[in-house]
Design a protein around this motif. Structure first.
Motif, PDB file in Angstrom:
ATOM      1  N   SER A  10       6.988  -5.339   4.726  1.00  0.00           N
ATOM      2  CA  SER A  10       8.408  -5.121   4.484  1.00  0.00           C
ATOM      3  C   SER A  10       9.049  -6.477   4.302  1.00  0.00           C
ATOM      4  CB  SER A  10       9.053  -4.391   5.664  1.00  0.00           C
ATOM      5  OG  SER A  10       8.973  -5.184   6.818  1.00  0.00           O
ATOM      6  N   PRO A  11      10.205  -6.520   3.708  1.00  0.00           N
ATOM      7  CA  PRO A  11      10.886  -7.803   3.616  1.00  0.00           C
ATOM      8  C   PRO A  11      11.179  -8.330   5.001  1.00  0.00           C
ATOM      9  CG  PRO A  11      12.314  -5.988   2.962  1.00  0.00           C
ATOM     10  CD  PRO A  11      10.967  -5.413   3.156  1.00  0.00           C
ATOM     11  N   LYS A  69      14.054  -4.693  -5.201  1.00  0.00           N
ATOM     12  CA  LYS A  69      13.621  -4.920  -3.817  1.00  0.00           C
ATOM     13  C   LYS A  69      13.626  -3.610  -3.031  1.00  0.00           C
ATOM     14  CE  LYS A  69      14.484  -8.019   0.098  1.00  0.00           C
ATOM     15  NZ  LYS A  69      15.343  -9.111   0.631  1.00  0.00           N
ATOM     16  N   TYR A  73      10.034  -2.245  -1.440  1.00  0.00           N
ATOM     17  CA  TYR A  73       9.812  -2.238   0.003  1.00  0.00           C
ATOM     18  C   TYR A  73      10.205  -0.926   0.678  1.00  0.00           C
ATOM     19  CZ  TYR A  73       8.840  -7.192  -0.422  1.00  0.00           C
ATOM     20  OH  TYR A  73       8.274  -8.390  -0.771  1.00  0.00           O
ATOM     21  N   LYS A  74      11.209  -0.242   0.163  1.00  0.00           N
ATOM     22  CA  LYS A  74      11.656   0.998   0.789  1.00  0.00           C
ATOM     23  C   LYS A  74      10.906   2.206   0.254  1.00  0.00           C
ATOM     24  CE  LYS A  74      14.572   3.352   3.420  1.00  0.00           C
ATOM     25  NZ  LYS A  74      14.636   3.187   4.888  1.00  0.00           N
ATOM     26  N   LYS A  77       6.714   0.774  -0.475  1.00  0.00           N
ATOM     27  CA  LYS A  77       6.169   0.165   0.739  1.00  0.00           C
ATOM     28  C   LYS A  77       4.947  -0.707   0.422  1.00  0.00           C
ATOM     29  CE  LYS A  77       7.658   3.787   4.015  1.00  0.00           C
ATOM     30  NZ  LYS A  77       9.025   3.687   3.604  1.00  0.00           N
ATOM     31  N   THR A 373       2.378  -7.128  -3.000  1.00  0.00           N
ATOM     32  CA  THR A 373       3.772  -7.571  -2.957  1.00  0.00           C
ATOM     33  C   THR A 373       4.212  -8.256  -4.252  1.00  0.00           C
ATOM     34  OG1 THR A 373       2.943  -9.529  -1.793  1.00  0.00           O
ATOM     35  CG2 THR A 373       3.951  -7.800  -0.455  1.00  0.00           C
TER      36      THR A 373
END
Length: 725
Positions: A10-11, A69, A73-74, A77, A373
């Motif tokens: 995650s960030p 972003k 990440y949300k 994942k 990522t």
């Protein structure tokens, strides 16, 4: 079924934005809003092209910082601890962990073909505003999302091709339709790209020499990074750029020397060289030629586009094209027929949304990416870069005199072959330009004539020369024009070599369903056989097209835009299905909404191209008109002989049938994907995923172009923990 890793990246976590950050993003938002306001609300006032640049760059910055972003990440994942196929299956041929900077260059060069250069130029017929909205909004919500999500899911599946993912996740029926449609469309796209290159390089010793020199330079860069100085990306970049600039300068010297004849190649000779290059590039290890050559080309691509943007800011040219022209509502434009909806969205085949990109995102790139990522930077970021190219192409077409624009892009059968006739016809459309001005425009760029220079590339070159000459002086206008022509050929060639390799992957995946050794995409007999088949197919259509103006790939050119966007519908259907099946149902709208829009656009366009009663739009109506002419013994323009008449009848029939078949295949894919999604929602236990098992990654690499403080510390720790350190 889920195969998630023990921990998900995650960030860095929610952090309160600093006052400086708030100020910066507020300024970006205000500049962006000002740009959009001026473009949308101007009514007759002069509008500077700077406002289009402001609207585009501001929108891209906000979208990348926040929307991409959120998705990475949300929704997806992305997991930095999970090994990618490049790490797990590294064999030095197709699977090879590649530095993110080199891979970004490769991916951008591979996806950025003819579409973002030519499509926006042609779409300027409708005015600059519709194209601008679609290019910017489309890329943020559809194109860049598609590229990133496809790249992510392919990376989770050992770099599987789009068609194979459809077969495994949707099912044999819809998957077979997707495999067939994707491969057929890929051959069409490769043939069209190759034809544009041949037309640009034929009789051009400057372009031919400069582009030929990128091959040995790329080989040097590949061996430098692999053998001589592994990991020294900055060093090899400086060397490569220096040699590239030398090749560009030397190309002009060659064109003016006794060597000019050696590099002045006929179209048929170029076809042979292109097919041979495509075959070799497809079978050589990816680190040796393909990746470094694409990375090298990116410097020229991005450098030229950046200089164009700077030139626009410095020269502040005025947008001379109307915001929305009358052709947008009448649908009788001389450049292409049809109404604004759906044909602007089809004509701009890349820059906003492109199915071809999904083939690259599920082809070479997932087999080379170091970390999950990095899909945000490479998938979403590269597409934003391509969209900026499309914006600059639209600006270039919109700052030249509209009379010159239509004189260049209308067919000779419409405007005639003299400047007097062209001036009169263009004037009847409401765009005045004198015969003297048309003659002077050609003389300024050292061309005999600019009339009916269709296809978009010459118009873009005139616009580029207009911008650069405002900065460097009018005496260099001809130099910049010919530089732009050569630049376009280089731009497109990098999509051809990567596309050929991806076509090989697609064919291997398909044949692997019948004979298992083909499943191993690096199996040497398989890669040689499939590379030969792919090159043979697009090479055949190209060869015939070069020798017969109405045959070969010219026959399939009219369905280029539709087929590309139909392929995007396949990609978005696969992405939506995978989001649903992988437990991300509440986020399925991210690709679902673009899918609905793209399906509406492409299927409407397909219906009109097949069944429209306007012979300029409908293939079958066009066939009927020319067949009636044959029956009466009369020629119908632009045919110049009865042989041409018969060829046009054949072409219209083939295009109409192909369009109908491809549209039907896409409907099957979408329907089957919908069925799978509904079944999963009702009975999730019946669903299976072909995702590869989790393996912990040993590679430490940044997610973005510039490492964060935390990533620098991780890299130092990794170096310190290495044996012998």
């Amino acid at each position: 079924m889920r195969t998630d890793s023990p921990q998900t990246a995650s960030p860095q976590g929610p952090r309160k934005a600093s006052p400086q950050t708030i100020v910066i993003w507020t300024v970006v938002a205000l500049v962006c809003a000002a740009g959009w306001s001026v473009l949308a609300l101007s009514r007759g006032e002069e509008v500077s092209a700077v406002w289009m640049v402001a609207a585009a760059l501001g929108s891209y910055a906000i979208a990348y910082r926040f929307y991409s972003k959120f998705i990475a990440y949300k929704v997806l994942k992305v997991d930095k601890t999970r090994a990618t196929p490049a790490e797990r299956l590294n064999n030095g041929i197709d699977f090879h962990p590649t530095d993110r900077r080199v891979l970004l260059g490769h991916h951008f060069a591979a996806i950025a073909g003819a579409g973002p250069l030519v499509g926006p130029v042609l779409a300027a017929q409708m005015g600059y505003l519709p194209g601008t909205i679609w290019i910017i909004v489309g890329v943020i919500l559809a194109g860049a999302v598609q590229d990133m999500v496809v790249l992510f899911f392919s990376t989770r599946r050992d770099g599987r091709s789009l068609g194979q993912m459809a077969r495994e996740e949707i099912g044999p029926f819809g998957g077979a339709a997707a495999l067939l449609a994707a491969f057929a469309i890929m051959i069409i796209l490769l043939g069209v790209l190759a034809l544009v290159i041949v037309n640009a390089l034929a009789q051009s010793p400057w372009g031919t020499f400069s582009i030929a020199m990128t091959i040995p330079i790329a080989l040097l860069m590949g061996f430098y990074l692999r053998v001589l100085r592994p990991g020294r990306v900055s060093e090899v970049s400086l060397i490569g750029v220096a040699l590239l600039l030398l090749a560009l300068i030397a190309g002009r010297w060659v064109a003016e020397s006794s060597w000019a004849d050696t590099f002045t190649l006929a179209p048929s000779t170029l076809v042979i060289w292109l097919v041979a290059y495509g075959f070799v590039a497809s079978i050589l290890p990816v680190w040796m030629l393909l990746a470094p050559r694409d990375y090298l080309s990116t410097f020229m691509k991005i450098g030229t586009i950046a200089l164009l943007a700077i030139g626009v800011v410095v020269a502040m040219p005025t947008l001379k094209m109307d915001p929305v022209t009358d052709f947008a509502t009448r649908g009788d434009g001389p450049v292409f027929a049809g109404s604004l909806f759906p044909f602007v969205f089809i004509t701009i085949a890349c820059g906003a949304l492109s199915g071809f990109h999904a083939l690259i995102s599920s082809g070479t790139t997932p087999k080379m990416i170091q970390k999950e990522t990095q899909v945000r930077m490479i998938g979403y970021g590269s597409m934003l870069m391509e969209s900026s190219v499309a914006v600059m192409a639209l600006i270039a077409a919109s700052i030249i005199d509209p009379g010159l624009y239509f004189a260049m892009n209308a067919p000779a059968g419409v405007i005639g072959d003299t400047v007097q006739n062209a001036s009169q016809v263009v004037g009847s459309w409401g765009y005045q330009i004198s015969p003297e001005d048309l003659a002077a425009a050609a003389k300024n760029v050292e061309e005999a004539s600019l009339l009916s220079r269709t296809g978009g590339a010459p118009t873009l070159a005139v616009g580029v020369s207009e911008i650069f000459s405002e900065v460097t002086g009018g005496s260099l206008r001809a130099f910049w024009y010919h530089f732009a022509i050569m630049f376009e050929a280089l731009f497109i060639l990098t999509a051809l070599d990567a596309g050929t390799r991806v076509g090989r992957f697609m064919l291997q995946d398909t044949l692997g369903n019948l004979y298992k050794p083909f499943k191993n995409v690096s199996w040497k007999p398989g890669l040689v056989i499939t590379s030969g088949i792919v090159c043979g197919l697009w090479g055949y259509f190209l060869w015939v097209g070069v020798h017969e103006p109405l045959g070969g790939i010219n026959q399939l050119f009219p369905i280029f835009g539709i087929s590309n966007q139909l392929l995007a519908a396949v990609a978005l259907a696969v992405c939506t299905t995978l989001l649903v099946k992988s437990g991300r149902l509440k986020w399925a709208w991210i690709t679902g909404i673009p899918l609905v829009w793209d399906a509406a656009v492409t299927l409407t366009a397909s219906w009109q191209k097949v069944f429209s009663s306007d012979p300029r739009v409908g293939f079958f109506k066009q066939r009927s008109v020319y067949q009636d002419g044959i029956d009466r013994g009369e020629l119908v323009a632009p045919a110049k002989s009865m042989d041409d008449m018969h060829t046009i009848v054949t072409n219209s029939t083939v295009d109409g049938v192909l369009t109908a078949v491809l549209a039907l295949l896409i409907v099957i894919v979408i329907a089957d994907a919908t069925r799978v999604c509904i079944r999963h929602v009702r009975r999730p236990a019946l669903s299976t995923l072909s995702e590869s098992p989790y393996v912990e990654s040993k590679i430490v690499a940044p997610a973005g172009l510039i490492p964060t403080k935390e990533e620098k510390e991780e890299e130092r720790d990794a170096v310190g923990a290495a044996p012998g350190s």
